[in-house]
Design an enzyme around this catalytic site. Sequence first.
Site, PDB file in Angstrom:
ATOM      1  N   PRO A   2       0.865  -1.019  -0.132  1.00 51.72           N
ATOM      2  CA  PRO A   2      -0.075   0.193  -0.236  1.00 51.72           C
ATOM      3  C   PRO A   2       0.983   1.143  -0.054  1.00 51.72           C
ATOM      4  O   PRO A   2       1.588   1.429   0.800  1.00 51.72           O
ATOM      5  CB  PRO A   2      -0.829  -0.064   1.215  1.00 51.72           C
ATOM      6  CG  PRO A   2      -0.806  -1.548   1.629  1.00 51.72           C
ATOM      7  CD  PRO A   2       0.443  -1.956   1.106  1.00 51.72           C
ATOM      8  N   LYS A  34      -2.851  -4.835   6.256  1.00 51.64           N
ATOM      9  CA  LYS A  34      -1.721  -5.228   5.723  1.00 51.64           C
ATOM     10  C   LYS A  34      -0.512  -4.902   6.827  1.00 51.64           C
ATOM     11  O   LYS A  34      -0.736  -3.693   7.369  1.00 51.64           O
ATOM     12  CB  LYS A  34      -1.610  -4.722   4.450  1.00 51.64           C
ATOM     13  CG  LYS A  34      -2.334  -5.311   3.390  1.00 51.64           C
ATOM     14  CD  LYS A  34      -1.940  -5.100   2.126  1.00 51.64           C
ATOM     15  CE  LYS A  34      -3.238  -5.511   0.884  1.00 51.64           C
ATOM     16  NZ  LYS A  34      -2.632  -6.033  -0.395  1.00 51.64           N
ATOM     17  N   ILE A  66      -2.400  -3.355  -3.589  1.00 51.88           N
ATOM     18  CA  ILE A  66      -2.694  -4.843  -4.332  1.00 51.88           C
ATOM     19  C   ILE A  66      -3.879  -5.504  -3.265  1.00 51.88           C
ATOM     20  O   ILE A  66      -3.336  -5.993  -2.225  1.00 51.88           O
ATOM     21  CB  ILE A  66      -1.472  -5.702  -4.417  1.00 51.88           C
ATOM     22  CG1 ILE A  66      -0.355  -5.037  -5.062  1.00 51.88           C
ATOM     23  CG2 ILE A  66      -1.919  -6.975  -5.072  1.00 51.88           C
ATOM     24  CD1 ILE A  66       1.089  -5.815  -5.272  1.00 51.88           C
TER      25      ILE A  66
END
Length: 137
Positions: A2, A34, A66
Site C-alpha cells: 500500500p 496489511k 494490491i
Amino acid sequence: MPTLILSTNVPVDAVVAADILKDCSKAVAKIIGKPESYVMVSINGSVPMSFAASEEPAAYGELLSIGGIGPGVNGKLSAAVAEILDAKLSVSKSRFYIKFEDVQVQYTTHNHVLQLRSSTVFASFPWQPFEFIYDSR
C-alpha cells in the site's frame, strides 16, 4: 505494497511531516489489514493547488494497493486520513479527496508500480464515490 501519496498547498515542516507519515502509515496498515512493514507514505507540502476555485488549505491523496481496498475500506481510510490532515495541517475535511487504485499484482515490482490494468475510484469526504473508471485492456 500500500502506497499513500499526499499533496497539499499547506507548508509542511519536518516535524509535522514525520507525525503525518507515522499516523498515516499506522492508519493504512490497520484499515487495509496489511503489515505496516509493507506501507509507504509520502507527503508533499507547499504544492500550488486550487480546490473549488479557492487556494485555501486543501489536499489530494492517492492510495495504491494490491487488494485490500473497496467501498467499506475506502470510506474508513478516507475519513482517517482526512482527520489526520485536519488535526496536523488544518485542512478541512471538506477540502480533501483521495483516489483509490487497486493495482493488479502482475503490474507491480518491489521498486515501482506500473499503473496498467487497474480499477480507479475517486472519493471525497464524507465518503461519496463520484467517479468510477475501469480500464479492461
